[in-house]
Design a protein around this motif. Structure first.
Motif, mmCIF file in Angstrom:
data_model
loop_
_atom_site.group_PDB
_atom_site.id
_atom_site.type_symbol
_atom_site.label_atom_id
_atom_site.label_comp_id
_atom_site.label_asym_id
_atom_site.label_seq_id
_atom_site.Cartn_x
_atom_site.Cartn_y
_atom_site.Cartn_z
ATOM 1 N N ASN A 1 5.833 -16.617 7.113
ATOM 2 C CA ASN A 1 6.575 -16.145 5.935
ATOM 3 C C ASN A 1 5.729 -15.186 5.113
ATOM 4 O OD1 ASN A 1 8.832 -17.652 6.627
ATOM 5 N ND2 ASN A 1 8.270 -19.383 5.346
ATOM 6 N N GLU A 2 4.453 -15.539 4.938
ATOM 7 C CA GLU A 2 3.546 -14.655 4.200
ATOM 8 C C GLU A 2 3.386 -13.317 4.918
ATOM 9 O OE1 GLU A 2 -0.167 -16.660 3.527
ATOM 10 O OE2 GLU A 2 0.809 -18.318 2.472
ATOM 11 N N ILE A 3 3.306 -13.359 6.230
ATOM 12 C CA ILE A 3 3.179 -12.124 7.014
ATOM 13 C C ILE A 3 4.420 -11.261 6.815
ATOM 14 C CG2 ILE A 3 3.216 -11.224 9.380
ATOM 15 C CD1 ILE A 3 1.273 -13.476 10.130
ATOM 16 N N GLU A 4 5.581 -11.889 6.834
ATOM 17 C CA GLU A 4 6.818 -11.129 6.650
ATOM 18 C C GLU A 4 6.847 -10.480 5.264
ATOM 19 O OE1 GLU A 4 11.615 -11.976 6.536
ATOM 20 O OE2 GLU A 4 10.339 -13.320 7.681
ATOM 21 N N VAL A 5 6.466 -11.243 4.234
ATOM 22 C CA VAL A 5 6.435 -10.695 2.878
ATOM 23 C C VAL A 5 5.427 -9.548 2.810
ATOM 24 C CG1 VAL A 5 5.737 -11.223 0.495
ATOM 25 C CG2 VAL A 5 7.238 -12.785 1.730
ATOM 26 N N THR A 6 4.261 -9.764 3.383
ATOM 27 C CA THR A 6 3.222 -8.730 3.357
ATOM 28 C C THR A 6 3.662 -7.480 4.118
ATOM 29 O OG1 THR A 6 1.545 -10.467 3.242
ATOM 30 C CG2 THR A 6 0.781 -8.277 3.831
ATOM 31 N N GLU A 7 4.338 -7.681 5.258
ATOM 32 C CA GLU A 7 4.840 -6.522 6.007
ATOM 33 C C GLU A 7 5.839 -5.727 5.171
ATOM 34 O OE1 GLU A 7 6.296 -8.327 9.606
ATOM 35 O OE2 GLU A 7 4.426 -7.939 10.679
ATOM 36 N N ASN A 8 6.713 -6.442 4.452
ATOM 37 C CA ASN A 8 7.663 -5.751 3.577
ATOM 38 C C ASN A 8 6.936 -5.001 2.467
ATOM 39 O OD1 ASN A 8 9.837 -6.687 5.061
ATOM 40 N ND2 ASN A 8 10.159 -8.469 3.751
ATOM 41 N N GLU A 9 5.906 -5.633 1.892
ATOM 42 C CA GLU A 9 5.106 -4.968 0.868
ATOM 43 C C GLU A 9 4.400 -3.737 1.445
ATOM 44 O OE1 GLU A 9 2.457 -7.951 -0.627
ATOM 45 O OE2 GLU A 9 4.028 -8.938 -1.814
ATOM 46 N N LEU A 10 3.934 -3.866 2.677
ATOM 47 C CA LEU A 10 3.253 -2.735 3.318
ATOM 48 C C LEU A 10 4.217 -1.569 3.534
ATOM 49 C CD1 LEU A 10 0.897 -4.339 5.976
ATOM 50 C CD2 LEU A 10 0.251 -3.027 3.968
ATOM 51 N N VAL A 11 5.419 -1.873 3.954
ATOM 52 C CA VAL A 11 6.418 -0.809 4.156
ATOM 53 C C VAL A 11 6.676 -0.106 2.825
ATOM 54 C CG1 VAL A 11 8.851 -0.403 4.684
ATOM 55 C CG2 VAL A 11 7.487 -1.860 6.181
ATOM 56 N N LYS A 12 6.842 -0.906 1.766
ATOM 57 C CA LYS A 12 7.080 -0.329 0.436
ATOM 58 C C LYS A 12 5.875 0.500 -0.010
ATOM 59 C CE LYS A 12 8.261 -1.725 -4.260
ATOM 60 N NZ LYS A 12 8.457 -2.864 -5.168
ATOM 61 N N ALA A 13 4.671 -0.040 0.166
ATOM 62 C CA ALA A 13 3.456 0.686 -0.222
ATOM 63 C C ALA A 13 3.292 1.951 0.600
ATOM 64 C CB ALA A 13 2.234 -0.214 -0.049
ATOM 65 N N GLN A 14 3.650 1.888 1.870
ATOM 66 C CA GLN A 14 3.545 3.071 2.730
ATOM 67 C C GLN A 14 4.493 4.169 2.234
ATOM 68 O OE1 GLN A 14 1.265 3.079 5.270
ATOM 69 N NE2 GLN A 14 1.689 5.236 5.517
ATOM 70 N N LYS A 15 5.697 3.770 1.828
ATOM 71 C CA LYS A 15 6.655 4.756 1.297
ATOM 72 C C LYS A 15 6.135 5.366 0.002
ATOM 73 C CE LYS A 15 10.803 2.869 3.420
ATOM 74 N NZ LYS A 15 12.092 2.200 3.229
ATOM 75 N N GLU A 16 5.541 4.528 -0.858
ATOM 76 C CA GLU A 16 4.979 5.050 -2.110
ATOM 77 C C GLU A 16 3.830 6.006 -1.827
ATOM 78 O OE1 GLU A 16 3.918 1.902 -4.828
ATOM 79 O OE2 GLU A 16 5.919 1.007 -4.706
ATOM 80 N N ILE A 17 3.005 5.640 -0.842
ATOM 81 C CA ILE A 17 1.885 6.521 -0.487
ATOM 82 C C ILE A 17 2.412 7.846 0.042
ATOM 83 C CG2 ILE A 17 0.028 6.831 1.196
ATOM 84 C CD1 ILE A 17 -0.652 3.883 0.812
ATOM 85 N N GLU A 18 3.436 7.792 0.867
ATOM 86 C CA GLU A 18 4.016 9.032 1.401
ATOM 87 C C GLU A 18 4.579 9.895 0.274
ATOM 88 O OE1 GLU A 18 6.857 7.768 4.321
ATOM 89 O OE2 GLU A 18 5.304 7.063 5.707
ATOM 90 N N LEU A 19 5.236 9.256 -0.710
ATOM 91 C CA LEU A 19 5.779 9.994 -1.852
ATOM 92 C C LEU A 19 4.652 10.624 -2.657
ATOM 93 C CD1 LEU A 19 8.241 10.731 -3.613
ATOM 94 C CD2 LEU A 19 7.865 8.581 -4.821
ATOM 95 N N LYS A 20 3.600 9.829 -2.931
ATOM 96 C CA LYS A 20 2.468 10.365 -3.698
ATOM 97 C C LYS A 20 1.737 11.443 -2.909
ATOM 98 C CE LYS A 20 1.779 6.381 -6.623
ATOM 99 N NZ LYS A 20 0.919 5.282 -7.009
#
Length: 191
Positions: free
Chosen positions: A96-115
């Protein structure tokens, strides 16, 4: 005749005594042999009984040892089952933690791409205008107060550009670290 009778009786007693004395020792010998034979058999039986008693004690001792071993194994099995249940719970929680972290990583990756895109645009604008763009903004000021305001604004823009660069770099490091942690955790779960 009356004398004969006691005499006859006496003779008969002597004959009887003689007969018994010759029969009794033979009978006594046979009886003694039977007693000795019975005592020998009794001795063998008692020895066999003692031997079987020792065997019974050994079997009972072995039975107690095996029961103790069985009890120890049952306790060990119960502990292993409990450990397996705990590990299954840990695995589920970690997944469950891995799934949450993967979702956070996807979100962070999108933010990094935007920045990154914003940073690329900003760097492109700086490159196209060069340093003269900054100087032009400053020298186009009509008053000294406007010059100071523009200078302060350019300073804030430069600081923000620097923060944006540092933040993008830090976020990339964090994302890479989290990815590595996820990979390590997956390997740990599968191992």
């Amino acid at each position: 005749m009356s004398l004969l009778k006691p005499r006859n009786i006496l003779i008969m007693l002597v004959i009887t005594a003689f007969a018994f004395s010759s029969i009794l020792p033979g009978y006594a010998n046979t009886l003694e042999n039977k007693i000795n034979s019975s005592q020998g058999e009794l001795s063998v039986i008692e020895q066999d009984l003692r031997s079987r008693g020792k065997q019974l004690e050994e079997y009972q001792s072995e039975e107690k040892r095996i029961e103790g071993e069985l009890h120890r194994l049952e306790n060990s099995l119960a502990a292993l089952r409990q450990e397996i249940n705990q590990l299954e719970k840990d695995i589920e929680s970690t997944e469950n933690e891995i799934e949450v972290t993967e979702n956070e990583l996807v979100k962070a990756q999108k933010e990094i791409e935007l920045k990154d895109e914003l940073l690329k645009r900003r760097l492109r604008a700086i490159y196209e205008q060069g340093d003269s763009g900054y100087l032009e903004v400053l020298f186009n000021a009509s008053t000294f107060a406007e010059f100071l305001t523009r200078l302060n604004d350019l300073k804030i823009i430069a600081e923000n550009d620097l923060k944006l660069l540092e933040q993008a770099y830090q976020e990339k490091l964090i994302v890479e670290e989290k990815k590595q942690q996820l990979e390590d955790e997956k390997v740990r779960l599968l191992g």
